[in-house]
Design an enzyme around this catalytic site. Structure first.
Site, PDB file in Angstrom:
ATOM      1  N   ARG A  89       8.996  11.469  -6.818  1.00 26.85           N
ATOM      2  CA  ARG A  89      10.487  11.751  -7.485  1.00 26.85           C
ATOM      3  C   ARG A  89      11.512  11.466  -7.036  1.00 26.85           C
ATOM      4  O   ARG A  89      12.682  12.154  -6.984  1.00 26.85           O
ATOM      5  CB  ARG A  89      10.521  13.115  -7.727  1.00 26.85           C
ATOM      6  CG  ARG A  89       9.209  13.822  -8.194  1.00 26.85           C
ATOM      7  CD  ARG A  89       9.957  15.526  -8.230  1.00 26.85           C
ATOM      8  NE  ARG A  89       8.459  16.714  -8.783  1.00 26.85           N
ATOM      9  CZ  ARG A  89       7.145  16.695  -8.235  1.00 26.85           C
ATOM     10  NH1 ARG A  89       7.314  16.684  -6.796  1.00 26.85           N
ATOM     11  NH2 ARG A  89       6.630  18.027  -8.540  1.00 26.85           N
ATOM     12  N   LYS A 118      21.079   3.166 -15.341  1.00 24.86           N
ATOM     13  CA  LYS A 118      20.005   2.505 -16.686  1.00 24.86           C
ATOM     14  C   LYS A 118      18.993   2.613 -15.985  1.00 24.86           C
ATOM     15  O   LYS A 118      19.322   0.918 -15.111  1.00 24.86           O
ATOM     16  CB  LYS A 118      20.733   1.527 -17.519  1.00 24.86           C
ATOM     17  CG  LYS A 118      21.796   2.782 -18.426  1.00 24.86           C
ATOM     18  CD  LYS A 118      22.012   2.179 -20.053  1.00 24.86           C
ATOM     19  CE  LYS A 118      22.988   3.024 -20.577  1.00 24.86           C
ATOM     20  NZ  LYS A 118      22.719   2.507 -21.891  1.00 24.86           N
ATOM     21  N   GLU A 171      28.196 -11.703 -21.222  1.00 25.02           N
ATOM     22  CA  GLU A 171      28.689 -10.460 -20.937  1.00 25.02           C
ATOM     23  C   GLU A 171      30.100 -10.103 -20.265  1.00 25.02           C
ATOM     24  O   GLU A 171      30.899  -9.038 -20.465  1.00 25.02           O
ATOM     25  CB  GLU A 171      27.508  -9.973 -20.062  1.00 25.02           C
ATOM     26  CG  GLU A 171      26.306  -9.922 -20.894  1.00 25.02           C
ATOM     27  CD  GLU A 171      26.431  -8.855 -22.005  1.00 25.02           C
ATOM     28  OE1 GLU A 171      26.779  -7.455 -22.370  1.00 25.02           O
ATOM     29  OE2 GLU A 171      25.324  -9.444 -22.815  1.00 25.02           O
ATOM     30  N   LYS A 205      32.403  -2.658 -15.143  1.00 23.83           N
ATOM     31  CA  LYS A 205      32.015  -2.226 -15.647  1.00 23.83           C
ATOM     32  C   LYS A 205      31.408  -1.284 -14.937  1.00 23.83           C
ATOM     33  O   LYS A 205      31.279   0.175 -15.101  1.00 23.83           O
ATOM     34  CB  LYS A 205      29.823  -2.768 -15.017  1.00 23.83           C
ATOM     35  CG  LYS A 205      28.882  -2.179 -15.465  1.00 23.83           C
ATOM     36  CD  LYS A 205      28.493  -2.245 -16.768  1.00 23.83           C
ATOM     37  CE  LYS A 205      26.882  -1.678 -16.855  1.00 23.83           C
ATOM     38  NZ  LYS A 205      25.655  -1.259 -17.247  1.00 23.83           N
ATOM     39  N   GLU A 256      26.755   7.565 -20.775  1.00 25.66           N
ATOM     40  CA  GLU A 256      26.877   7.298 -21.974  1.00 25.66           C
ATOM     41  C   GLU A 256      27.447   8.272 -23.603  1.00 25.66           C
ATOM     42  O   GLU A 256      26.330   8.362 -24.736  1.00 25.66           O
ATOM     43  CB  GLU A 256      25.203   6.010 -23.042  1.00 25.66           C
ATOM     44  CG  GLU A 256      26.181   5.143 -23.678  1.00 25.66           C
ATOM     45  CD  GLU A 256      25.005   4.306 -23.624  1.00 25.66           C
ATOM     46  OE1 GLU A 256      25.272   2.981 -24.149  1.00 25.66           O
ATOM     47  OE2 GLU A 256      24.005   4.211 -23.661  1.00 25.66           O
ATOM     48  N   ARG A 271      31.331   4.600 -22.032  1.00 19.91           N
ATOM     49  CA  ARG A 271      29.953   3.718 -22.700  1.00 19.91           C
ATOM     50  C   ARG A 271      29.612   3.118 -23.838  1.00 19.91           C
ATOM     51  O   ARG A 271      30.012   1.851 -23.428  1.00 19.91           O
ATOM     52  CB  ARG A 271      29.197   4.786 -21.814  1.00 19.91           C
ATOM     53  CG  ARG A 271      28.425   3.173 -20.553  1.00 19.91           C
ATOM     54  CD  ARG A 271      26.906   3.989 -19.983  1.00 19.91           C
ATOM     55  NE  ARG A 271      26.373   2.704 -19.194  1.00 19.91           N
ATOM     56  CZ  ARG A 271      25.868   3.126 -17.640  1.00 19.91           C
ATOM     57  NH1 ARG A 271      25.805   4.447 -17.823  1.00 19.91           N
ATOM     58  NH2 ARG A 271      24.677   2.364 -17.658  1.00 19.91           N
ATOM     59  N   ASN A 305      29.486  -2.130 -25.909  1.00 16.57           N
ATOM     60  CA  ASN A 305      28.405  -1.962 -27.147  1.00 16.57           C
ATOM     61  C   ASN A 305      29.252  -3.491 -27.688  1.00 16.57           C
ATOM     62  O   ASN A 305      28.708  -3.769 -28.947  1.00 16.57           O
ATOM     63  CB  ASN A 305      27.988  -1.250 -27.318  1.00 16.57           C
ATOM     64  CG  ASN A 305      26.590  -0.474 -27.039  1.00 16.57           C
ATOM     65  OD1 ASN A 305      25.286  -1.660 -26.615  1.00 16.57           O
ATOM     66  ND2 ASN A 305      26.287   0.338 -27.948  1.00 16.57           N
ATOM     67  N   HIS A 354      27.352  -5.752 -30.110  1.00 18.33           N
ATOM     68  CA  HIS A 354      25.778  -5.638 -29.931  1.00 18.33           C
ATOM     69  C   HIS A 354      25.477  -5.142 -30.943  1.00 18.33           C
ATOM     70  O   HIS A 354      24.320  -4.806 -30.983  1.00 18.33           O
ATOM     71  CB  HIS A 354      25.570  -4.836 -28.226  1.00 18.33           C
ATOM     72  CG  HIS A 354      25.505  -5.213 -26.748  1.00 18.33           C
ATOM     73  ND1 HIS A 354      26.589  -5.705 -27.213  1.00 18.33           N
ATOM     74  CD2 HIS A 354      24.931  -5.698 -26.664  1.00 18.33           C
ATOM     75  CE1 HIS A 354      26.172  -6.377 -25.538  1.00 18.33           C
ATOM     76  NE2 HIS A 354      25.580  -6.138 -25.415  1.00 18.33           N
ATOM     77  N   HIS A 385      21.913  -7.162 -31.514  1.00 17.24           N
ATOM     78  CA  HIS A 385      20.599  -6.502 -32.054  1.00 17.24           C
ATOM     79  C   HIS A 385      20.194  -6.438 -33.214  1.00 17.24           C
ATOM     80  O   HIS A 385      18.697  -7.623 -32.807  1.00 17.24           O
ATOM     81  CB  HIS A 385      20.458  -4.956 -31.164  1.00 17.24           C
ATOM     82  CG  HIS A 385      20.848  -4.490 -29.765  1.00 17.24           C
ATOM     83  ND1 HIS A 385      21.263  -3.732 -29.523  1.00 17.24           N
ATOM     84  CD2 HIS A 385      20.288  -5.163 -28.956  1.00 17.24           C
ATOM     85  CE1 HIS A 385      22.059  -3.041 -28.798  1.00 17.24           C
ATOM     86  NE2 HIS A 385      21.453  -4.179 -27.919  1.00 17.24           N
ATOM     87  N   HIS A 394      20.314 -13.167 -25.378  1.00 18.56           N
ATOM     88  CA  HIS A 394      21.030 -12.175 -25.886  1.00 18.56           C
ATOM     89  C   HIS A 394      22.043 -12.516 -25.673  1.00 18.56           C
ATOM     90  O   HIS A 394      23.391 -11.901 -26.450  1.00 18.56           O
ATOM     91  CB  HIS A 394      19.963 -10.731 -25.002  1.00 18.56           C
ATOM     92  CG  HIS A 394      21.485  -9.405 -24.476  1.00 18.56           C
ATOM     93  ND1 HIS A 394      21.003  -8.994 -25.605  1.00 18.56           N
ATOM     94  CD2 HIS A 394      21.888  -9.395 -24.347  1.00 18.56           C
ATOM     95  CE1 HIS A 394      21.793  -7.588 -25.473  1.00 18.56           C
ATOM     96  NE2 HIS A 394      22.327  -8.499 -24.379  1.00 18.56           N
TER      97      HIS A 394
END
Ligand SMILES: NC(=O)c1ccc[n+]([C@@H]2O[C@H](COP(=O)([O-])OP(=O)(O)OC[C@H]3O[C@@H](n4cnc5c(N)ncnc54)[C@H](O)[C@@H]3O)[C@@H](O)[C@H]2O)c1
Length: 371
Positions: free
Chosen positions: A132, A154, A196, A238, A248, A252, A256, A259, A263, A276
């Site tokens: 945990r 994340k 980025e 960041k 998010e 946040r 993107n 993006h 994507h 990417h």
């Protein structure tokens, strides 16, 4: 304070990620040799530690890290996984669980993620779920990991249904960023990470934008003296965004920028056709068009010059707009089948995500394909 080149990270102060409730953590700019001291400062006492890395990174940094840890009294166990996106998968997560549990880890045993975003996401999720939750230390070795994936908590793996569909928010105890390890990063990974960095400048740091503009050629050539100011500034962006919106729920989303297109480009072209970063670069060009369309003061062509310094090896003219638009309509961030696009309202400041008429989105794609 104005940004300036610096050959060394020794004078760089850490960037704090202020999450509150005693969960703040730091991004330290130190060499791998300093890791044990940083662990001690973070309250981790020598004992077992589980190092997770991939074959490419292990070839260069397994041995120095192992030596530094054992010299400081740690007993590291190193798991070396195959490199690449396909490692963010249940079977490799299982390998980490099996190794850690067979070895008898306890709740104080830290997981050390030594690698790019793939290792950081996978090992981070293992740390979040083993017993945990055990302490996690991110040691990012790719540019994407240093300025993006190692910060913000994340973690996760991919599923046959899509990328990053299984995961958790789980913040590290701290991040140890050694910019010298970028010497061995393949050039295409460097340029992918630069996408980025440029994104962070466009959405939140006009000073970084100007620095990149001034030193563009040398930054793209990976000159050492530019890494400390550029990487620290990008980390700060960041960290600031994450601190404002850890889960998010709002701000946040500005991360993107570019993006929604990116994507779709990756999906329609087939993963791996464009990196990417290349897809993000094309997406940012479209994003600049949209930003200028809504906010005439955004210096679209000036910003586009910087984005175009990121080399794109694939040919975007092979991607039909209709297919891209269909992919964008099913993007995770679309609302009722309507894609959302992050736009800038000025250089160095993103506004939020908006819906736009399909005809304008199509014009943006034509702009992104321009030579
Ligand atoms: N968690 C987040 O917030 C977040 C954010 C952005 C991206 N990501 C994830 O990150 C991943 C992409 O990250 P990435 O680009 O770092 O991919 P990656 O981990 O696959 O690394 C890229 C390549 O560079 C190699 N490499 C890394 N560091 C090296 C070094 N110092 N020397 C030599 N080779 C080195 C790796 O072995 C790999 O082959 C994706 O899975 C993406 O979903 C996560």
């Amino acid at each position: 304070m104005a940004l300036s080149p610096s050959p060394s990270t020794e004078s760089l102060s850490p960037v704090q990620v202020p999450l509150g409730n005693g969960r703040d953590y730091a991004v330290h700019f130190r060499s791998l040799q300093h890791l044990p001291a940083l662990m001690e400062d973070a309250g981790l006492s020598p004992g077992r530690s589980l190092v997770v890395t991939d074959e490419n990174v292990a070839a260069h940094y397994r041995s120095p890290l192992h030596t530094a840890l054992t010299n400081a009294g740690w007993s590291p166990r190193v798991v070396v996984l195959p490199p690449g996106e396909s490692t963010k998968a249940p079977e490799h997560l299982q390998t980490l669980y099996d190794t850690a549990l067979a070895w008898g880890i306890d709740r104080q045993t830290p997981v050390l993620a030594l690698g790019g975003g793939v290792i950081g996401d996978l090992a981070g999720f293992a740390a979040a779920t083993l017993l945990r939750g055990v302490p996690l230390v991110q040691i990012p070795t790719s540019l994407i990991a240093q300025v993006d994936s190692a910060i913000g908590g994340k973690t996760g793996i991919n599923h046959a249904e899509g990328k990053n569909l299984i995961g958790a928010f789980y913040q590290p105890a701290f991040v140890c960023t050694d910019v010298d390890v970028l010497d061995t990063l393949p050039q295409r990974e460097w340029t992918s990470g630069m996408a980025e960095v440029v994104k962070h400048a466009l959405i939140a740091d006009a000073e970084l934008f100007e620095y990149l503009e001034t030193h563009l050629k040398d930054v793209m050539l990976r000159r050492r003296e530019h890494r400390p100011p550029v990487i620290r500034s990008a980390v700060q962006v960041k960290a600031g965004v994450v601190a404002e919106d850890e889960r998010e729920a709002g701000r946040r989303v500005i991360l993107n920028f570019g993006h929604t297109f990116a994507h779709a480009i990756e999906r329609v072209a087939g993963y791996g056709t464009f990196t990417h970063g290349e897809a993000v670069a094309l997406g940012m060009r479209a994003g600049l068009y949209l930003s200028h369309h809504l906010h005439g003061d955004v210096p679209r062509d000036r910003a586009d010059r910087l984005v175009r310094a990121i080399p794109v090896e694939g040919d975007p003219s092979t991607l039909a707009f209709d297919a891209l638009y269909d992919a964008m309509r099913t993007d995770k961030k679309a609302v009722e089948g309507e894609p959302r696009f992050v736009v800038l309202d000025r250089l160095g400041h993103a506004d939020g995500a908006v819906a736009l008429p399909r005809s304008v989105v199509e014009q943006a794609w034509r702009f992104a394909q321009r030579d």
